[in-house]
Design an enzyme around this catalytic site. Structure first.
Site, PDB file in Angstrom:
ATOM      1  N   ILE A   1      -1.551   1.002 -22.465  1.00 47.51           N
ATOM      2  CA  ILE A   1      -0.421   1.667 -21.789  1.00 47.51           C
ATOM      3  C   ILE A   1      -0.050   0.611 -20.474  1.00 47.51           C
ATOM      4  CG2 ILE A   1      -1.709   2.983 -20.180  1.00 47.51           C
ATOM      5  CD1 ILE A   1       1.714   3.901 -21.603  1.00 47.51           C
TER       6      ILE A   1
ATOM      7  N   THR B   1      -6.459   4.035 -23.700  1.00 48.02           N
ATOM      8  CA  THR B   1      -5.158   4.635 -23.769  1.00 48.02           C
ATOM      9  C   THR B   1      -5.272   5.405 -25.108  1.00 48.02           C
ATOM     10  OG1 THR B   1      -4.036   2.614 -22.925  1.00 48.02           O
ATOM     11  CG2 THR B   1      -2.624   3.955 -24.114  1.00 48.02           C
TER      12      THR B   1
ATOM     13  N   LEU C   1      -3.307  13.595 -18.644  1.00 46.48           N
ATOM     14  CA  LEU C   1      -3.194  14.423 -17.484  1.00 46.48           C
ATOM     15  C   LEU C   1      -2.653  13.399 -16.302  1.00 46.48           C
ATOM     16  CD1 LEU C   1      -5.367  15.833 -19.338  1.00 46.48           C
ATOM     17  CD2 LEU C   1      -5.597  17.517 -17.457  1.00 46.48           C
TER      18      LEU C   1
ATOM     19  N   HIS D   1     -16.878   9.504 -20.633  1.00 43.85           N
ATOM     20  CA  HIS D   1     -16.778  10.850 -20.243  1.00 43.85           C
ATOM     21  C   HIS D   1     -16.463  11.696 -21.443  1.00 43.85           C
ATOM     22  CE1 HIS D   1     -12.817  11.827 -19.914  1.00 43.85           C
ATOM     23  NE2 HIS D   1     -12.936  12.652 -19.207  1.00 43.85           N
TER      24      HIS D   1
ATOM     25  N   TYR E   1     -11.653  19.660 -16.578  1.00 45.13           N
ATOM     26  CA  TYR E   1     -10.195  19.777 -16.585  1.00 45.13           C
ATOM     27  C   TYR E   1      -9.772  20.347 -18.100  1.00 45.13           C
ATOM     28  CZ  TYR E   1      -9.942  15.115 -18.876  1.00 45.13           C
ATOM     29  OH  TYR E   1     -10.289  14.100 -20.011  1.00 45.13           O
TER      30      TYR E   1
ATOM     31  N   VAL F   1      -4.022   6.151 -17.047  1.00 47.53           N
ATOM     32  CA  VAL F   1      -2.832   6.554 -17.411  1.00 47.53           C
ATOM     33  C   VAL F   1      -1.752   6.976 -16.393  1.00 47.53           C
ATOM     34  CG1 VAL F   1      -1.447   8.009 -18.949  1.00 47.53           C
ATOM     35  CG2 VAL F   1      -3.364   6.948 -19.714  1.00 47.53           C
TER      36      VAL F   1
ATOM     37  N   TYR G   1      -2.676 -12.756  20.456  1.00 46.98           N
ATOM     38  CA  TYR G   1      -2.438 -11.506  19.463  1.00 46.98           C
ATOM     39  C   TYR G   1      -1.579 -11.928  18.564  1.00 46.98           C
ATOM     40  CZ  TYR G   1      -1.636  -6.865  17.327  1.00 46.98           C
ATOM     41  OH  TYR G   1      -1.566  -6.060  16.483  1.00 46.98           O
TER      42      TYR G   1
ATOM     43  N   ASP H   1      -2.973  -8.152  11.423  1.00 45.81           N
ATOM     44  CA  ASP H   1      -2.886  -8.631  12.754  1.00 45.81           C
ATOM     45  C   ASP H   1      -4.057  -9.429  13.349  1.00 45.81           C
ATOM     46  OD1 ASP H   1      -4.441  -6.254  12.854  1.00 45.81           O
ATOM     47  OD2 ASP H   1      -3.397  -5.553  14.788  1.00 45.81           O
TER      48      ASP H   1
ATOM     49  N   LEU I   1     -18.635 -11.037  22.789  1.00 41.71           N
ATOM     50  CA  LEU I   1     -19.638 -12.475  23.137  1.00 41.71           C
ATOM     51  C   LEU I   1     -20.055 -12.504  21.543  1.00 41.71           C
ATOM     52  CD1 LEU I   1     -21.620 -10.875  26.128  1.00 41.71           C
ATOM     53  CD2 LEU I   1     -19.664 -12.618  26.201  1.00 41.71           C
TER      54      LEU I   1
HETATM   55  N1  FFO Z   1      -9.968  -9.780  16.686  1.00 38.20           N
HETATM   56  C1  FFO Z   1     -10.617  -9.493  17.943  1.00 38.20           C
HETATM   57  N2  FFO Z   1     -11.198 -10.587  18.370  1.00 38.20           N
HETATM   58  N3  FFO Z   1     -10.869  -8.416  18.080  1.00 38.20           N
HETATM   59  C2  FFO Z   1     -10.348  -7.210  17.755  1.00 38.20           C
HETATM   60  O1  FFO Z   1     -10.599  -6.115  18.134  1.00 38.20           O
HETATM   61  C3  FFO Z   1      -9.627  -7.521  16.467  1.00 38.20           C
HETATM   62  N4  FFO Z   1      -8.893  -6.555  15.872  1.00 38.20           N
HETATM   63  C4  FFO Z   1      -7.914  -6.776  15.241  1.00 38.20           C
HETATM   64  C5  FFO Z   1      -8.374  -7.849  14.168  1.00 38.20           C
HETATM   65  N5  FFO Z   1      -8.551  -8.886  15.040  1.00 38.20           N
HETATM   66  C6  FFO Z   1      -9.420  -8.784  16.176  1.00 38.20           C
HETATM   67  C7  FFO Z   1      -6.529  -7.050  15.790  1.00 38.20           C
HETATM   68  N6  FFO Z   1      -6.177  -6.013  16.690  1.00 38.20           N
HETATM   69  C8  FFO Z   1      -5.383  -5.930  20.563  1.00 38.20           C
HETATM   70  C9  FFO Z   1      -4.741  -4.915  19.784  1.00 38.20           C
HETATM   71  C10 FFO Z   1      -5.040  -4.897  18.546  1.00 38.20           C
HETATM   72  C11 FFO Z   1      -6.051  -6.020  18.012  1.00 38.20           C
HETATM   73  C12 FFO Z   1      -6.699  -6.883  18.747  1.00 38.20           C
HETATM   74  C13 FFO Z   1      -6.258  -6.675  20.020  1.00 38.20           C
HETATM   75  C14 FFO Z   1      -5.031  -5.906  22.024  1.00 38.20           C
HETATM   76  O2  FFO Z   1      -5.776  -6.181  22.991  1.00 38.20           O
HETATM   77  N7  FFO Z   1      -3.738  -5.674  22.305  1.00 38.20           N
HETATM   78  C15 FFO Z   1      -3.267  -5.869  23.775  1.00 38.20           C
HETATM   79  C16 FFO Z   1      -2.827  -7.176  24.259  1.00 38.20           C
HETATM   80  C17 FFO Z   1      -1.550  -7.946  23.394  1.00 38.20           C
HETATM   81  C18 FFO Z   1      -1.359  -9.165  24.190  1.00 38.20           C
HETATM   82  O3  FFO Z   1      -1.505  -9.269  25.495  1.00 38.20           O
HETATM   83  O4  FFO Z   1      -0.636  -9.871  23.328  1.00 38.20           O
HETATM   84  C19 FFO Z   1      -2.007  -4.893  23.862  1.00 38.20           C
HETATM   85  O5  FFO Z   1      -1.462  -4.470  22.905  1.00 38.20           O
HETATM   86  O6  FFO Z   1      -1.566  -4.425  24.892  1.00 38.20           O
HETATM   87  C20 FFO Z   1      -9.577  -5.296  15.788  1.00 38.20           C
HETATM   88  O7  FFO Z   1      -9.141  -4.245  14.889  1.00 38.20           O
END
Ligand code: FFO
Length: 816
Positions: A17, A49, A55, A228, A259, A362, A536, A549, A647
């Protein structure tokens, strides 16, 4: 025909399919040089298939799987062969015989409303009306979905073979693929027992033979075939006189892993109520050998009576009419399971032009075919497929033994009530951070993600709970994998200092003379800053959709550390990287502790020779320095919205880093805190989680991360598309639940003026705010203060559109 970029040569392996649907979708888009190779006969070649009972229940917790199934219903409903439709819309009915299941059906009704599938919770009496054979007394209620039904998969194959052939495709049966040739990382030729087929693109739609095809191409196909049971009763007097193939809804009795569907005056019964019956994909016979051994076809193994008996008793309890019935025929049908239950789709990076459309049921087949055809022809699918992307598995999730163990477990759990946080039981532990021993000593409650053991809270912090005010009672569902200790850990982070294990956060090292230009072109923010800057930024696709992001730390002119989200980020960067850029995933060899809270500086400063004052070490800056004996990269940022540092060090020094911080933090009252608090704190700050709050279906402006896009700078991937965007019609919207005691968990439908208007992405109790925070995709322009309703377990919970960020809007806590 010679190949052109507009009409390349495509070879699809497998005329099940998926292969047939793909040929139809590709030729509909003008790619007409399509050859479908099939080892068996057409149009019932002997794979899954050929025996699929068809279902189609559309509702799934996954928005993506639901969208794929919706398209199957739409498309097969519009296809027919000689006036017989390829879809029989009898509706679907899921039964609850326990209160837990009834609650689950309410959640499923929520998913249906969120993802646009019609459905309603119905009484036991209504279930009986829809399915007169039921013993109403064992049923508590049901979930009725009038648009579900039966796909006539083999008919749909025929219809699509005819249509695709008319557009130029060819289907060659009895061609067994024996090899796949490549040159310079691109696929070139598919070799069969009856000749060779040059190809620009090859798609493996080989179903449970996928791993065999994959091996020829040198590409892992992480799927596990399992058998199954499916059986058919003899004629039932209660269905006597039936002339239609089926007239009642397809039926699920998930409490007993069963089912049902009608076959005119007989019932077809499928059972997952037996031990997993894994099949080695390398031992599955080709069509003719199977036939020669008196098997019906390669995908149907002999029925094992002993596996059937318990399920059969359950069938008879549910439908008394079956007590006198006989099983007329049965078989053990083989189909594909994956470690996470999702299909495996996409183009291999190591072998360009080699695509997988594998582990597809499917139910999702037409949707998958459309999405993969879009991906091949347009460069991207029109819906978010990240949950299905072949790049999603970690290295440690690719071993045959992992795929077997997880695949078998997916079989066992196929109808289980699964909490969104429920971790897999085995194989665990698989990946642990260097702090694992300390985490165990502190009584960590571990959940699992990406193979990592991740503390959600620490029992050692239980004494802190007494100092909290009374917390609202939770319902049993939202109390699962939750503890009031998370509230105490959140409070300690906002008021003192806490250590967070950030080791599972993906880290990439990007180096080389071309690194700056490369990252600059790939992402949306301005990265051309002096070493020491952290930015960011967003990884966009060509259409401006958000692929990820990232945080990008420039550690030296030609050396960057990228904080990323998923293995797909690495894959994407590697795909585009020029020769003078080197990208290495350093996650496994390194580790990370987040030291966050107003006392973070007091903890860290005495341990380091560097100046950690606000003036000398600003927000979103990075430094390579020492914490005690441990060389670290320190980054001043915080996903929880407090003063502090991430860190990083190598894995060998991780434990020493943790112990150094722990010892120094004693007098400050440092605690270890887990992901439960973490998620609450980040939602209070409005930090988006990629893959949950936003995906490539969304652009940065509607997702509320437009601040990370510099439209005034030189070109970057996605810029042109963003420039063409008109005003957004939807918006990722922060909501606060009105009742301080109410909680929602995510994926619930949201109602504006009583009508479904969107869905919750993520939610968590905001312990600082004293309210549950929920982010939701809703129509743009809802003013702050607008009242909405979130449906949770069948109840409409009031919530209000809020201003973000909800906590510390002036960001004074992180910038001091
Ligand atoms: N990388 C690091 N080092 N730490 C993290 O926690 C993360 N993330 C994802 C993927 N990469 C990472 C990115 N997500 C902010 C928001 C979302 C993030 C990471 C950081 C943050 O601090 N935002 C602030 C500052 C923005 C700015 O100044 O440009 C804000 O929105 O105010 C974790 O999932």
């Amino acid at each position: 025909m010679s190949s052109t970029p507009e009409n390349p040569r495509v070879v699809v392996i497998g005329a099940g399919i998926v292969g047939c649907s793909l040929a139809d979708e590709l030729t509909a888009r003008g790619w007409t040089d399509v050859t479908v190779l099939e080892q068996g006969p057409l149009a019932a070649p002997g794979g899954s298939t050929s025996h699929a009972p068809g279902l189609v229940f559309q509702t799934n917790p996954s928005k993506t799987l639901t969208a794929l199934a919706r398209y199957t219903v739409e498309k097969f409903g519009s296809l027919d062969v000689d006036g017989v439709s390829c879809f029989h819309q009898v509706g679907g009915l899921e039964l609850a015989t326990t209160p837990e299941r009834l609650a689950e059906l309410h959640r499923r009704a929520g998913y249906a409303a969120s993802w646009g599938v019609r459905g309603e919770i119905v009484s036991a009496a209504r279930c009986k009306e829809l399915w007169p054979l039921l013993d109403e007394s064992v049923v508590l209620g049901g979930f009725h979905t009038p648009d579900d039904g039966l796909a006539r998969a083999l008919l749909a194959c025929r219809a699509q073979i005819t249509r695709a052939t008319a557009r130029g495709a060819r289907f060659l049966d009895r061609h067994t693929v024996t090899g796949i040739e490549q040159s310079e990382g691109r696929v070139t030729i598919v070799v069969t027992d009856r000749g060779s087929f040059p190809a620009d693109h090859v798609v493996s739609a080989a179903g449970f033979w996928g791993p065999v095809i994959g091996r020829m191409a040198g590409v892992d196909v992480p799927l596990q075939p399992l058998a199954h049971q499916y059986a058919r009763t003899g004629p039932l007097p209660e269905l006597g006189g039936a002339t239609e193939e089926a007239s009642k809804p397809i039926l699920r009795f998930q409490d007993r892993d069963l089912y049902f569907r009608e076959h005119t005056d007989r019932l077809g019964i499928g059972s997952y109520a037996h031990r997993p019956l894994p099949v080695d994909p390398f031992a599955v016979l080709p069509y003719d050998e199977a036939r020669a051994r008196n098997m019906d076809m390669p995908s149907s193994y002999p029925f094992t009576e002993e596996d059937w008996a318990p399920g059969w008793d359950d069938c008879r309890r549910l439908m008394p009419a079956l007590r006198d019935a006989e099983i007329e025929a049965g078989f053990n049908g083989v189909f594909s399971f994956t470690p996470d239950g999702m299909p495996v789709l996409g183009e291999s990076r190591r072998l360009r032009g080699f695509w997988l459309a594998e582990a597809v049921w499917v139910t999702h087949s037409a949707g998958v075919a459309k999405a993969v055809a879009e991906w091949m022809v347009d460069g991207r699918p029109s819906i978010d497929l990240h949950e299905c992307d072949l790049t999603r598995f970690e290295e440690a999730q690719r071993s045959p033994s992992y795929v077997l163990e997880r695949g078998a477990q997916q079989f066992v759990e196929v109808y289980d009530v699964i909490h969104p946080l429920q971790p897999m039981e085995h194989p665990r532990p698989l990946r642990v951070s260097p702090f694992h021993a300390r985490q165990q000593q502190l009584g960590a409650y571990f959940l699992e993600g990406g193979g990592w053991e991740r503390p959600h809270w620490y029992e050692a912090n239980a004494p802190l709970v007494d100092a909290l005010g009374p917390l609202p009672e939770r319902d049993a569902w939202s109390a699962r994998h939750w503890s009031p200790i998370a509230a105490a850990e959140a409070k300690a982070t906002r008021e003192g200092v806490a250590l967070y294990d950030m080791t599972p956060l993906r880290r990439l090292e990007v180096t080389g003379p071309g690194a700056m230009d490369f990252l600059d072109r790939m992402t949306s923010n301005n990265l051309r800053k002096k070493p020491g800057a952290v930015t960011y930024t967003l990884l966009l696709d060509e259409s401006g959709g958000i692929r990820s992001d990232l945080t990008v730390a420039r550690l030296a002119p030609d050396r960057f550390q990228v904080g990323a989200n998923s293995p797909a980020d690495l894959d994407r960067l590697l795909r585009y990287a020029p020769a003078d850029v080197h990208i290495r995933d350093v996650t496994s060899g390194t580790c990370c502790v987040g030291v966050w809270g107003p006392l973070a500086r007091d903890l860290v400063q005495p341990l380091t020779p560097d100046d950690f004052s606000h003036e000398a070490f600003g927000y979103f800056r990075a430094k390579e320095t020492y914490i005690g004996h441990v060389p670290v990269t320190a980054m001043r940022l915080s996903y929880v919205g407090e003063l502090g540092w991430e860190l990083y060090t190598t894995a060998d020094l991780g434990l020493r880093l943790w112990d150094t911080l722990w010892e120094a933090g004693r007098e400050l009252g440092v605690i270890a805190a887990g992901r439960s608090a973490f998620n609450s704190l980040r939602l209070e700050k409005g930090y988006r989680a990629w893959g949950v709050d936003m995906t490539d279906e969304h652009d940065p402006f509607e997702a509320g991360v437009g601040f990370a896009v510099r439209m005034d700078r030189d070109d970057f991937v996605g810029k042109a598309a963003l420039a063409r965007k008109s005003e957004a019609t939807r918006r990722l919207t922060p909501l606060l639940l009105d009742d301080p005691a109410a909680v929602v968990l995510g994926k619930e439908p949201v109602y504006v003026d009583g009508a479904p208007a969107g869905y919750v992405t993520s939610a968590s109790y905001g312990y600082t705010l004293g309210r549950c925070v929920a982010y939701a995709w809703l129509p743009a322009g809802l003013p702050t203060g607008t009242g909405v309703h979130i449906e949770y377990l069948g109840e409409k919970v009031p919530a209000t559109v809020a201003d973000e960020p909800l906590f510390d809007p002036k960001r004074t806590r992180i910038r001091r």
